[in-house]
Design a protein around this motif. Structure first.
Motif, mmCIF file in Angstrom:
data_model
loop_
_atom_site.group_PDB
_atom_site.id
_atom_site.type_symbol
_atom_site.label_atom_id
_atom_site.label_comp_id
_atom_site.label_asym_id
_atom_site.label_seq_id
_atom_site.Cartn_x
_atom_site.Cartn_y
_atom_site.Cartn_z
ATOM 1 N N VAL A 16 0.833 -1.168 0.090
ATOM 2 C CA VAL A 16 0.033 0.087 -0.007
ATOM 3 C C VAL A 16 0.914 1.245 0.044
ATOM 4 C CG1 VAL A 16 -1.731 1.235 1.353
ATOM 5 C CG2 VAL A 16 -1.691 -1.257 1.201
ATOM 6 N N ILE A 23 -6.824 7.189 3.755
ATOM 7 C CA ILE A 23 -7.487 5.922 3.307
ATOM 8 C C ILE A 23 -6.287 4.736 3.253
ATOM 9 C CG2 ILE A 23 -8.310 5.012 1.167
ATOM 10 C CD1 ILE A 23 -9.574 7.706 0.591
ATOM 11 N N ALA A 26 -5.875 3.130 6.740
ATOM 12 C CA ALA A 26 -6.977 2.457 6.928
ATOM 13 C C ALA A 26 -7.132 1.163 6.138
ATOM 14 C CB ALA A 26 -8.413 3.282 6.593
ATOM 15 N N CYS A 27 -6.670 0.970 4.829
ATOM 16 C CA CYS A 27 -6.515 -0.175 4.111
ATOM 17 C C CYS A 27 -5.554 -1.037 4.685
ATOM 18 C CB CYS A 27 -5.970 0.177 2.701
ATOM 19 S SG CYS A 27 -7.215 1.125 1.583
ATOM 20 N N ARG A 30 -7.223 -2.708 7.798
ATOM 21 C CA ARG A 30 -8.051 -3.650 7.248
ATOM 22 C C ARG A 30 -7.581 -4.923 6.847
ATOM 23 N NH1 ARG A 30 -13.788 -3.777 6.083
ATOM 24 N NH2 ARG A 30 -14.119 -6.130 6.033
ATOM 25 N N ASN A 95 -2.219 4.246 -3.529
ATOM 26 C CA ASN A 95 -3.021 5.082 -2.850
ATOM 27 C C ASN A 95 -2.315 6.531 -2.838
ATOM 28 O OD1 ASN A 95 -5.045 6.143 -0.687
ATOM 29 N ND2 ASN A 95 -3.067 6.133 0.260
ATOM 30 N N ALA A 241 -12.185 4.247 7.208
ATOM 31 C CA ALA A 241 -12.466 2.841 7.450
ATOM 32 C C ALA A 241 -13.618 2.380 6.326
ATOM 33 C CB ALA A 241 -13.188 2.641 8.810
ATOM 34 N N ALA A 244 -11.747 1.986 3.150
ATOM 35 C CA ALA A 244 -10.956 0.510 3.071
ATOM 36 C C ALA A 244 -11.773 -0.637 3.005
ATOM 37 C CB ALA A 244 -10.108 0.543 4.575
#
Length: 272
Positions: A16, A23, A26-27, A30, A95, A241, A244
């Motif tokens: 990532v 974001i 958050a990814c 997750r 991202n 989230a 994500a």
């Protein structure tokens, strides 16, 4: 209620970019909750306060590499880090990005080039660098490897004083469609889809709103938040989230038949 402990990405490795904030972070969180191992990158030095705090909180399943997405050598170094630590890759989330606002006649060539370098060239270099690794290991899972390129609703519709940002995110949208078709036609086990967030509560949005306040567009950033929320059918901005969750779907086998698609998560903004 969303089950964040289903471990549905167990055995998968994800990368990532822009993973320390918003974001991207958050990814990462997750993916880890779903059992994946993650390598994240950002501009911050590994020993910076933010990088150290995030790395300490995420645990051993996550590792960090400092990388400037506009530099091919940094992407190659990131690939080497993934190869050394995991030997494989199944998920790539491009991202990292910036914004640029203002009337088109006020934009500088330097500003235009910078947003294209980061938002467009960064996505291209990420895909170019990691495709061989994704192709090699995509066959290990149903649906293959997954590339998720973060675009924007501004890659779908025009908006006042955001021409450079719109152009960059529109490029991400069509680049994603092109590589999706390319990989499918070549029977490469890689899917590629784009994510199109609306307005999300992130440091990037807050910094952008502060610049508008500095220009006299509002008295304080919260005024702009309230105005955007009022213009959004669901009546609020998104939490990272929530975005994500969409990225997780595109990374999972649930989206095995999706490639070249746009996942729009904007609270109804573009439905108006």
């Amino acid at each position: 209620m969303t089950d964040l402990g289903s471990q549905r990405l167990t055995g998968k490795v994800a990368f990532v970019s822009g993973g320390l904030r918003g974001i991207g972070l958050a990814c990462v969180e997750r993916f880890l909750a779903e059992g994946a191992e993650v390598v994240l990158s950002d501009l911050d030095a590994p020993d910076s306060a933010l990088a150290s705090e995030v790395r300490g909180r995420l645990g051993q399943a996550a590792s960090y590499v400092q990388a400037n997405v506009t530099k091919e050598e940094d992407w190659q170094r990131a690939r080497d880090a993934v190869q050394s630590r995991h030997g494989k890759l199944h998920i790539l989330v491009n991202n990292a990005g910036i914004d640029l606002t203002g009337p088109v006649e006020s934009l500088t060539m330097e500003g235009w080039r910078r947003i294209m370098d980061i938002n467009v060239d960064g996505v291209f270099l990420g895909v170019k660098t990691f495709v061989p690794l994704l192709a090699e290991h995509g066959k290990e899972f149903r649906g293959g490897a997954s590339i998720i390129n973060v675009s924007s609703i501004m890659g779908l519709v025009g908006y006042t004083d955001t021409s450079a940002y719109n152009a960059s995110k529109g490029a991400v949208r069509l680049f994603t469609k092109s590589i999706a078709v390319e990989f499918a036609k070549k029977a490469m086990p890689i899917r590629a889809n784009s994510l199109h967030p609306g307005f999300v509560v992130t440091p990037l949005l807050q910094e952008g709103f502060q610049r508008w306040v500095d220009k006299g567009a509002a008295e304080k950033p919260q005024d702009l938040v309230d105005a955007v929320a009022a213009q959004t059918p669901l009546g609020r901005l998104a939490d990272p989230a929530e975005l994500a969750a969409g990225v997780f779907f595109l990374a999972s086998e649930d989206s095995a038949y999706m490639t070249g698609a746009e996942l729009v998560m904007d609270g109804g903004w573009t439905a108006q």
